[in-house]
Design an enzyme around this catalytic site. Structure first.
Site, PDB file in Angstrom:
ATOM      1  N   LYS A 154       2.019  -3.660   5.969  1.00 47.52           N
ATOM      2  CA  LYS A 154       2.270  -3.443   4.487  1.00 47.52           C
ATOM      3  C   LYS A 154       3.623  -3.432   4.243  1.00 47.52           C
ATOM      4  O   LYS A 154       4.079  -3.613   3.021  1.00 47.52           O
ATOM      5  CB  LYS A 154       1.398  -2.406   3.922  1.00 47.52           C
ATOM      6  CG  LYS A 154      -0.106  -2.956   3.796  1.00 47.52           C
ATOM      7  CD  LYS A 154      -0.489  -4.031   2.943  1.00 47.52           C
ATOM      8  CE  LYS A 154      -1.896  -4.266   2.576  1.00 47.52           C
ATOM      9  NZ  LYS A 154      -2.096  -5.547   1.898  1.00 47.52           N
ATOM     10  N   TYR A 175      -1.450  -0.675   9.981  1.00 49.30           N
ATOM     11  CA  TYR A 175      -1.388  -1.223   8.284  1.00 49.30           C
ATOM     12  C   TYR A 175       0.007  -0.915   7.880  1.00 49.30           C
ATOM     13  O   TYR A 175       0.088  -1.714   7.016  1.00 49.30           O
ATOM     14  CB  TYR A 175      -2.746  -0.456   7.939  1.00 49.30           C
ATOM     15  CG  TYR A 175      -2.925  -0.644   6.502  1.00 49.30           C
ATOM     16  CD1 TYR A 175      -3.577  -1.918   6.004  1.00 49.30           C
ATOM     17  CD2 TYR A 175      -2.838   0.276   5.474  1.00 49.30           C
ATOM     18  CE1 TYR A 175      -3.641  -2.007   4.743  1.00 49.30           C
ATOM     19  CE2 TYR A 175      -3.071   0.042   4.022  1.00 49.30           C
ATOM     20  CZ  TYR A 175      -3.715  -1.107   3.839  1.00 49.30           C
ATOM     21  OH  TYR A 175      -4.024  -1.380   2.346  1.00 49.30           O
ATOM     22  N   SER A 216       0.918  -1.301   0.079  1.00 45.40           N
ATOM     23  CA  SER A 216       0.076  -0.019  -0.056  1.00 45.40           C
ATOM     24  C   SER A 216       0.909   1.210  -0.094  1.00 45.40           C
ATOM     25  O   SER A 216       1.869   1.395   0.653  1.00 45.40           O
ATOM     26  CB  SER A 216      -0.978   0.028   1.112  1.00 45.40           C
ATOM     27  OG  SER A 216      -1.537   1.290   1.204  1.00 45.40           O
TER      28      SER A 216
END
Length: 267
Positions: free
Chosen positions: A132, A128, A115
């Site tokens: 990622k 997150y 991401s």
């Protein structure tokens, strides 16, 4: 369709909807037999099921994920551990289960979803981002360790409006504008690059990070030294304080978010 992956067997995680579903459908249209994983299961059992049904496995797309967005000082342990468990641990488990088969058959392709939140940054997503960015390291490690077995591993940072990112904050005008732009980008736009990277046509492409945003494809750079300083008599905290900022600050990476870097409208 060109049948780019005809005869291949692909496993796609998170294939129940969104990006994963779009990838699974295009892999099938391009000739692959697809094992679509909608819910997390035991990785070894998934690979065994693919082998039982089709006799081999050639492609793994690590796409499954969740969000637990929280500003960092309010992030709980479960917010952190749940996201890492699904994204990073899940990607490892599936990759490890496939790696044995890829080695035995002297070939295979991994495509992992990372991401721009990790590659650039975003508010409220430390969990997150860590997961990622961990996937970037996982992919690079796989690429290095398994290149001798003709196994390739690459990452894609997808820009797409999906149910998973529907929780992105829209409290400021800038955040609202970012979401409006993202809603123009359908999950199906991620599939063509994924299929290509999974195919034999991508031979020699490994250890890379790509991005897809609507009709754009990006290649991301990877961390390398940009500037250095040295002293023949060694460093102390004091002489570092005197020299580091002036010498290195012009090359510092600013605290930007994805929307700051990708500031133009999708094309």
């Amino acid at each position: 369709m060109t049948g780019m992956v005809t005869g291949k067997v692909a496993i796609v995680t998170g294939a129940g909807r969104g990006i994963g579903r779009g990838i699974a459908l295009m892999l099938a249209r391009e000739g692959a037999a697809v094992v679509s994983i909608a819910e997390p299961k035991n990785a070894d059992e998934i690979v065994k099921a693919a082998l039982a049904a089709f006799g081999r496995v050639d492609i793994l797309v690590n796409n499954a994920g969740i969000l637990r967005d929280r500003i960092f000082h309010r992030m709980s342990w479960s917010d952190w551990s749940d996201v890492l468990a699904v994204h990073l641990n899940g990607s490892f488990n599936m990759s490890r289960a496939c790696a044995v088969r890829f080695r035995e058959q002297n070939g295979g392709a991994f495509v992992h979803m990372t991401s721009t939140s990790a590659l650039v940054g975003n508010f409220g997503q430390a969990n997150y981002m860590a997961a990622k960015f961990g996937i970037v390291g996982l992919s690079r490690g796989i690429a290095l360790d398994m290149q001798r077995f003709k196994v390739r591993s690459n990452c894609i940072a997808p820009f797409a409006w999906t149910r998973m990112i529907d929780s992105i904050p829209t409290e400021t005008p800038e955040e609202k504008l970012r979401v409006e732009r993202m809603q123009q980008m359908t999950p199906e736009k991620i599939a063509p690059l994924t299929v290509y990277l999974a195919s034999d046509r991508a031979e020699g492409i490994t250890g890379q990070i790509f991005g897809v945003r609507n009709n754009e494809i990006f290649l991301f750079n990877q961390p390398r030294v940009v500037r250095a300083i040295h002293r023949s008599d060694g460093w102390t905290p004091e002489n570092i304080a005197q020299q580091l900022r002036g010498a290195l600050a012009p090359s510092f990476t600013p605290l930007e978010r994805s929307s700051d870097v990708f500031s133009w409208d999708p094309v």
